[in-house]
Design a protein around this motif. Structure first.
Motif, PDB file in Angstrom:
ATOM      1  N   TYR A  11      13.284 -61.609  34.412  1.00  0.00           N
ATOM      2  CA  TYR A  11      13.729 -61.036  33.142  1.00  0.00           C
ATOM      3  C   TYR A  11      15.136 -61.486  32.760  1.00  0.00           C
TER       4      TYR A  11
ATOM      5  N   SER B 286      10.497 -61.232  42.143  1.00  0.00           N
ATOM      6  CA  SER B 286      11.531 -60.383  41.552  1.00  0.00           C
ATOM      7  C   SER B 286      11.384 -60.297  40.036  1.00  0.00           C
ATOM      8  N   TRP B 287      11.208 -59.076  39.536  1.00  0.00           N
ATOM      9  CA  TRP B 287      11.220 -58.861  38.087  1.00  0.00           C
ATOM     10  C   TRP B 287      12.610 -59.134  37.526  1.00  0.00           C
TER      11      TRP B 287
ATOM     12  N   LYS C 181       5.620 -52.047  39.353  1.00  0.00           N
ATOM     13  CA  LYS C 181       5.135 -53.156  40.169  1.00  0.00           C
ATOM     14  C   LYS C 181       5.126 -54.441  39.345  1.00  0.00           C
ATOM     15  N   THR C 182       5.465 -55.538  40.005  1.00  0.00           N
ATOM     16  CA  THR C 182       5.540 -56.836  39.340  1.00  0.00           C
ATOM     17  C   THR C 182       4.385 -57.715  39.795  1.00  0.00           C
ATOM     18  N   ARG C 183       3.773 -58.398  38.844  1.00  0.00           N
ATOM     19  CA  ARG C 183       2.711 -59.349  39.172  1.00  0.00           C
ATOM     20  C   ARG C 183       2.883 -60.598  38.316  1.00  0.00           C
TER      21      ARG C 183
ATOM     22  N   GLY D 131       8.511 -55.353  29.743  1.00  0.00           N
ATOM     23  CA  GLY D 131       7.362 -55.463  30.634  1.00  0.00           C
ATOM     24  C   GLY D 131       6.703 -56.822  30.680  1.00  0.00           C
TER      25      GLY D 131
ATOM     26  N   GLN E 172       5.447 -56.439  34.432  1.00  0.00           N
ATOM     27  CA  GLN E 172       5.856 -55.275  35.208  1.00  0.00           C
ATOM     28  C   GLN E 172       5.142 -54.044  34.660  1.00  0.00           C
ATOM     29  N   GLU E 173       4.345 -53.429  35.522  1.00  0.00           N
ATOM     30  CA  GLU E 173       3.588 -52.234  35.147  1.00  0.00           C
ATOM     31  C   GLU E 173       3.721 -51.197  36.249  1.00  0.00           C
TER      32      GLU E 173
END
Length: 220
Positions: free
Chosen positions: A128, A123-124, A94-96, A53, A90-91
């Motif tokens: 990552y 893009s997560w 949703k990615t912020r 995350g 990422q929570e």
């Protein structure tokens, strides 16, 4: 004996889960040869903490780099995201993204409409894995030998352009990414080094008391 097998299975799952947590050093290199015969090269390095995350990235700045802050009363503060810690979260699917100014103790939230201004594509997966993992799976395995156990080269060529990735299957991270053209007019290379051990004192857990700001606060 049954309990022993259960313990071994649990340990195996724990090891696999922790394998995705990584401390990384990332070296970027690019070279372009212009039609005028001018060669331009660029190099820089980042450090990265990858956890479930969270992806925390920081630029490695030279020792002589001076910090510039707008401390004079009434001065307009400029936002230079390149020299700030970059925190992708990422929570709930949703990615912020936010940037952390440790000097002024600010957390700056970036709205999706401004992602392009901070070199973030939303893009997560890219944050990552440092690449598009779905696209990676479509790249054929290469016969190029790998000196790293468990890592294999994948590559693709199309219309004079090439992509090559040395992918570590166990740790789920590229160890090298190469791209360019066969004519040699440009080349990009990213070398990723997995650091020994893991950082326990995670920086995003130490933001209590920081001011919450918006990207719009820094616009002229």
């Amino acid at each position: 004996m049954k309990n022993l097998f259960l313990f071994a299975a649990t340990l195996s799952v724990a090891v696999c889960a922790s394998a995705t947590d990584l401390d990384l050093k990332i070296a970027y290199y690019s070279k372009v040869i212009t039609p005028e015969g001018v060669t331009r090269e660029a190099r820089y390095e980042d450090t990265m903490l990858r956890r479930a995350g969270h992806v925390w990235t920081m630029r490695v700045l030279p020792a002589h780099a001076a910090e510039h802050h707008d401390d004079q009363p009434g001065a307009h503060k400029h936002f230079n995201h390149v020299v700030l810690a970059r925190h992708v979260v990422q929570e709930g699917g949703k990615t912020r993204i936010e940037f952390i100014d440790a000097h002024d103790k600010d957390v700056v939230a970036i709205p999706p409409s401004e992602y392009g201004n901070v070199s973030f594509d939303g893009s997560w997966d890219h944050a990552y894995y440092l690449l598009d993992s779905k696209r990676l799976k479509t790249m054929p395995l290469s016969s190029r030998p790998s000196a790293v156990a468990g890592a294999r080269w994948r590559e693709r060529e199309d219309k004079g352009l090439f992509e090559r990735v040395l992918w570590d299957d166990q740790r789920q991270i590229p160890l090298a990414i190469e791209s360019g053209d066969k004519a040699g007019t440009f080349v990009n290379r990213v070398d990723i080094t997995v650091q020994p051990g893991l950082t326990r004192d995670l920086p995003w857990q130490k933001l209590k008391g920081y001011s919450q700001k918006e990207f719009a606060d820094f616009l002229d």
